[in-house]
Design a protein around this motif. Sequence first.
Motif, PDB file in Angstrom:
ATOM      1  N   SER A  23       0.715  -1.210   0.285  1.00  0.00           N
ATOM      2  CA  SER A  23       0.049   0.322   0.120  1.00  0.00           C
ATOM      3  C   SER A  23       0.749   1.220  -0.159  1.00  0.00           C
ATOM      4  O   SER A  23       2.231   0.848   0.407  1.00  0.00           O
ATOM      5  N   LEU A  24       0.587   2.534  -0.617  1.00  0.00           N
ATOM      6  CA  LEU A  24       0.911   3.567  -0.177  1.00  0.00           C
ATOM      7  C   LEU A  24      -0.281   4.773  -0.278  1.00  0.00           C
ATOM      8  O   LEU A  24      -1.273   4.073  -0.755  1.00  0.00           O
ATOM      9  N   ARG A  25       0.330   5.520  -0.133  1.00  0.00           N
ATOM     10  CA  ARG A  25      -0.277   7.122   0.648  1.00  0.00           C
ATOM     11  C   ARG A  25      -0.314   7.726   0.021  1.00  0.00           C
ATOM     12  O   ARG A  25       1.650   8.788   0.230  1.00  0.00           O
ATOM     13  N   LEU A  26      -0.005   8.549  -1.233  1.00  0.00           N
ATOM     14  CA  LEU A  26      -0.225   9.430  -1.809  1.00  0.00           C
ATOM     15  C   LEU A  26      -0.361  10.596  -1.650  1.00  0.00           C
ATOM     16  O   LEU A  26      -1.647  11.169  -0.980  1.00  0.00           O
ATOM     17  N   SER A  27       0.252  11.862  -0.980  1.00  0.00           N
ATOM     18  CA  SER A  27      -0.087  13.637  -0.669  1.00  0.00           C
ATOM     19  C   SER A  27       0.093  14.178  -1.900  1.00  0.00           C
ATOM     20  O   SER A  27       0.879  14.599  -2.960  1.00  0.00           O
ATOM     21  N   CYS A  28      -1.005  14.878  -1.834  1.00  0.00           N
ATOM     22  CA  CYS A  28      -0.967  16.430  -2.769  1.00  0.00           C
ATOM     23  C   CYS A  28      -1.301  17.699  -2.049  1.00  0.00           C
ATOM     24  O   CYS A  28      -1.988  17.746  -1.682  1.00  0.00           O
ATOM     25  N   ALA A  29      -0.116  18.669  -1.559  1.00  0.00           N
ATOM     26  CA  ALA A  29       0.135  19.762  -1.073  1.00  0.00           C
ATOM     27  C   ALA A  29       0.071  20.982  -1.675  1.00  0.00           C
ATOM     28  O   ALA A  29       0.101  20.773  -2.901  1.00  0.00           O
ATOM     29  N   ALA A  30      -0.954  21.217  -1.554  1.00  0.00           N
ATOM     30  CA  ALA A  30      -1.088  23.506  -2.682  1.00  0.00           C
ATOM     31  C   ALA A  30      -0.211  24.869  -1.939  1.00  0.00           C
ATOM     32  O   ALA A  30      -0.257  24.780  -0.124  1.00  0.00           O
ATOM     33  N   SER A  31       0.878  24.377  -2.370  1.00  0.00           N
ATOM     34  CA  SER A  31       0.762  26.412  -2.302  1.00  0.00           C
ATOM     35  C   SER A  31       0.447  27.686  -2.856  1.00  0.00           C
ATOM     36  O   SER A  31       0.255  27.362  -4.280  1.00  0.00           O
ATOM     37  N   GLY A  32      -0.281  29.341  -2.541  1.00  0.00           N
ATOM     38  CA  GLY A  32      -0.819  29.804  -3.224  1.00  0.00           C
ATOM     39  C   GLY A  32      -2.023  29.517  -3.763  1.00  0.00           C
ATOM     40  O   GLY A  32      -2.649  30.527  -4.159  1.00  0.00           O
ATOM     41  N   PHE A  33      -2.760  28.707  -3.136  1.00  0.00           N
ATOM     42  CA  PHE A  33      -4.279  29.146  -2.925  1.00  0.00           C
ATOM     43  C   PHE A  33      -4.361  27.976  -2.097  1.00  0.00           C
ATOM     44  O   PHE A  33      -4.044  26.941  -1.837  1.00  0.00           O
ATOM     45  N   THR A  34      -5.899  27.566  -2.288  1.00  0.00           N
ATOM     46  CA  THR A  34      -6.762  26.788  -1.001  1.00  0.00           C
ATOM     47  C   THR A  34      -7.321  25.863  -2.343  1.00  0.00           C
ATOM     48  O   THR A  34      -8.257  26.059  -2.516  1.00  0.00           O
ATOM     49  N   LEU A  35      -6.798  24.227  -1.661  1.00  0.00           N
ATOM     50  CA  LEU A  35      -7.086  23.295  -1.969  1.00  0.00           C
ATOM     51  C   LEU A  35      -8.742  23.278  -2.107  1.00  0.00           C
ATOM     52  O   LEU A  35      -9.650  22.484  -2.854  1.00  0.00           O
ATOM     53  N   ASN A  36      -9.418  24.020  -0.828  1.00  0.00           N
ATOM     54  CA  ASN A  36     -11.078  23.889  -0.258  1.00  0.00           C
ATOM     55  C   ASN A  36     -11.579  24.384  -1.972  1.00  0.00           C
ATOM     56  O   ASN A  36     -12.644  23.782  -2.400  1.00  0.00           O
ATOM     57  N   SER A  37     -11.710  24.764  -2.774  1.00  0.00           N
ATOM     58  CA  SER A  37     -11.535  25.922  -3.793  1.00  0.00           C
ATOM     59  C   SER A  37     -12.101  25.464  -5.474  1.00  0.00           C
ATOM     60  O   SER A  37     -12.626  25.691  -5.776  1.00  0.00           O
ATOM     61  N   TYR A  38     -11.235  23.928  -4.832  1.00  0.00           N
ATOM     62  CA  TYR A  38     -10.742  23.590  -6.422  1.00  0.00           C
ATOM     63  C   TYR A  38     -11.148  22.197  -6.000  1.00  0.00           C
ATOM     64  O   TYR A  38     -10.797  20.816  -5.030  1.00  0.00           O
ATOM     65  N   THR A  39     -11.970  21.703  -6.943  1.00  0.00           N
ATOM     66  CA  THR A  39     -11.849  20.387  -7.275  1.00  0.00           C
ATOM     67  C   THR A  39     -10.121  20.126  -7.941  1.00  0.00           C
ATOM     68  O   THR A  39      -9.682  20.649  -8.213  1.00  0.00           O
ATOM     69  N   ILE A  40     -10.108  18.391  -6.984  1.00  0.00           N
ATOM     70  CA  ILE A  40      -8.883  17.766  -7.429  1.00  0.00           C
ATOM     71  C   ILE A  40      -9.025  16.297  -8.004  1.00  0.00           C
ATOM     72  O   ILE A  40      -9.857  15.750  -7.187  1.00  0.00           O
ATOM     73  N   GLY A  41      -7.444  16.419  -8.460  1.00  0.00           N
ATOM     74  CA  GLY A  41      -7.648  14.970  -9.601  1.00  0.00           C
ATOM     75  C   GLY A  41      -6.755  14.468  -9.316  1.00  0.00           C
ATOM     76  O   GLY A  41      -5.477  15.220  -9.075  1.00  0.00           O
ATOM     77  N   TRP A  42      -6.744  12.818  -9.048  1.00  0.00           N
ATOM     78  CA  TRP A  42      -5.315  12.277  -8.982  1.00  0.00           C
ATOM     79  C   TRP A  42      -5.592  11.771 -10.962  1.00  0.00           C
ATOM     80  O   TRP A  42      -5.886  10.553 -11.084  1.00  0.00           O
TER      81      TRP A  42
END
Length: 117
Positions: free
Chosen positions: A17-36
């Motif tokens: 198993s793995l857990r991948l992380s996606c970190a944002a800077s310069g904007f708030t992730l809550n305001s966007y749909t995030i995809g992998w």
Amino acid sequence: QVKLVESGGGLVQPGGSLRLSCAASGFTLNSYTIGWFRQAPGKEREGLSCISHSDDTTWTADSVKDRVTIARDSDKNMVYLQMTDLKPEDTAVYYCAARNSMIWSYWGQGTQVTVSA
């Protein structure tokens, strides 16, 4: 500066198993749909899962539905992709992306996942 950074990739044995992380800077992730997404050598980019900015509704591709879970941590401004029962065919570069329209506006640089014994 708007930026997405993936982490958590690596070499894992089949069945792991793995857990991948996606970190944002310069904007708030809550305001966007995030995809992998992922792209294996010689193959087209494949959408795996996404989480809506409006109500955290998720979508996951049938090909990985039983093995992948997407989740958002608003406090940390992060989105995660938990992957289980990894198979050699999951080997690829994994990317996160953000959109607040029909276009995926921001992309990370990717993180390599290699599944091998």
